[in-house]
Design a protein around this motif. Sequence first.
Motif, short mmCIF file in Angstrom:
data_model
loop_
_atom_site.label_atom_id
_atom_site.label_comp_id
_atom_site.label_asym_id
_atom_site.label_seq_id
_atom_site.Cartn_x
_atom_site.Cartn_y
_atom_site.Cartn_z
N PRO A 34 0.84 -1.21 0.00
CA PRO A 34 0.00 0.00 0.00
C PRO A 34 0.87 1.25 0.00
O PRO A 34 1.89 1.30 0.67
N MET A 35 0.44 2.24 -0.77
CA MET A 35 1.13 3.52 -0.85
C MET A 35 0.07 4.62 -0.81
O MET A 35 -1.00 4.47 -1.38
N SER A 36 0.40 5.72 -0.15
CA SER A 36 -0.52 6.86 -0.06
C SER A 36 -0.18 7.90 -1.11
O SER A 36 0.96 8.33 -1.22
N ASN A 37 -1.20 8.33 -1.86
CA ASN A 37 -0.97 9.41 -2.82
C ASN A 37 -1.13 10.77 -2.17
O ASN A 37 -0.86 11.79 -2.79
N ASN A 38 -1.61 10.76 -0.92
CA ASN A 38 -1.67 11.98 -0.11
C ASN A 38 -2.45 13.11 -0.76
O ASN A 38 -2.20 14.27 -0.49
N GLY A 39 -3.36 12.79 -1.65
CA GLY A 39 -4.13 13.83 -2.32
C GLY A 39 -3.33 14.57 -3.36
O GLY A 39 -3.81 15.53 -3.94
N ASP A 40 -2.08 14.13 -3.64
CA ASP A 40 -1.22 14.79 -4.62
C ASP A 40 -1.58 14.24 -6.00
O ASP A 40 -0.84 13.48 -6.60
N VAL A 41 -2.77 14.61 -6.47
CA VAL A 41 -3.27 14.02 -7.70
C VAL A 41 -3.81 15.10 -8.64
O VAL A 41 -4.99 15.22 -8.84
N GLU A 42 -2.95 15.90 -9.17
CA GLU A 42 -3.29 16.73 -10.32
C GLU A 42 -2.90 15.84 -11.47
O GLU A 42 -1.86 16.04 -12.10
N TYR A 43 -3.67 14.83 -11.70
CA TYR A 43 -3.22 13.69 -12.48
C TYR A 43 -3.21 13.96 -13.97
O TYR A 43 -4.24 14.21 -14.58
N GLU A 44 -2.03 13.88 -14.52
CA GLU A 44 -1.85 13.93 -15.97
C GLU A 44 -1.05 12.72 -16.41
O GLU A 44 -0.40 12.74 -17.44
N GLY A 45 -1.06 11.71 -15.56
CA GLY A 45 -0.35 10.48 -15.88
C GLY A 45 0.80 10.16 -14.95
O GLY A 45 1.40 9.11 -15.05
N ASP A 46 1.11 11.06 -14.01
CA ASP A 46 2.20 10.81 -13.07
C ASP A 46 1.66 10.71 -11.64
O ASP A 46 0.84 11.52 -11.23
N SER A 47 2.15 9.71 -10.91
CA SER A 47 1.82 9.53 -9.50
C SER A 47 3.11 9.61 -8.71
O SER A 47 4.17 9.18 -9.19
N TYR A 48 3.03 10.14 -7.48
CA TYR A 48 4.21 10.33 -6.64
C TYR A 48 3.97 9.72 -5.27
O TYR A 48 2.91 9.92 -4.68
N PHE A 49 4.98 9.00 -4.77
CA PHE A 49 4.92 8.36 -3.47
C PHE A 49 6.27 8.50 -2.78
O PHE A 49 7.31 8.39 -3.44
N PHE A 50 6.25 8.68 -1.47
CA PHE A 50 7.50 8.73 -0.71
C PHE A 50 7.74 7.39 -0.03
O PHE A 50 6.81 6.71 0.39
N THR A 51 9.02 7.04 0.08
CA THR A 51 9.42 5.82 0.77
C THR A 51 10.86 6.02 1.25
O THR A 51 11.43 7.09 1.11
N TYR A 52 11.42 4.96 1.81
CA TYR A 52 12.80 4.98 2.28
C TYR A 52 13.71 4.26 1.30
O TYR A 52 13.31 3.28 0.67
N GLU A 53 14.93 4.73 1.22
CA GLU A 53 15.95 4.16 0.33
C GLU A 53 16.08 2.65 0.48
O GLU A 53 16.22 1.93 -0.50
N GLU A 54 16.01 2.16 1.73
CA GLU A 54 16.22 0.73 1.95
C GLU A 54 14.99 -0.14 1.65
O GLU A 54 15.06 -1.37 1.73
N ALA A 55 13.89 0.47 1.27
CA ALA A 55 12.68 -0.30 0.96
C ALA A 55 12.92 -1.15 -0.29
O ALA A 55 13.54 -0.71 -1.25
N ARG A 56 12.43 -2.37 -0.25
CA ARG A 56 12.58 -3.26 -1.41
C ARG A 56 11.94 -2.65 -2.65
O ARG A 56 12.40 -2.89 -3.78
#
Length: 144
Positions: A34-56
């Motif tokens: 699961p990933m949160s889009n955090n309402g950052d959806v001015e969607y024109e085809g790109d989605s953004y998610f934050f995570t940690y460097e060590e995440a698989r």
Amino acid sequence: MATKTLHELSETMRKIDFCTLFTRTEGGALAGRPMSNNGDVEYEGDSYFFTYEEARTVSDIERDENVAMSFRGNEGLLGKPPIFITIEGKAEAIREKAQFEAHYTKDLDRWFEQGTDTPGLVLLKVHASRIHYWDGEEEGELTV
């Protein structure tokens, strides 16, 4: 036949906080998380998610950029079925603080206590190539 526009799907996606992001593991299996889009959806085809460097997730994407996402909206009025949206695309890991600032919201402080200064923070960008949706008896597909 698709009757919804990219803008209409964007408005729907804005109301869906979490999706499942699927990557391909080193062994070839599919891995979803699961990933949160955090309402950052001015969607024109790109989605953004934050995570940690060590995440698989990061190592999976750096090995194979092909990903998929699955969104499920809430039930509609009068028992209308929920909307389902699946997206195929290519992902990349971004490590530039200017990009962090452009997509970070305070709601993320729950997971990243130091905000955009959190050590090991990575921004994932997924650029869609194909979007398929099912909304009750209507379904459609868009290419981006």
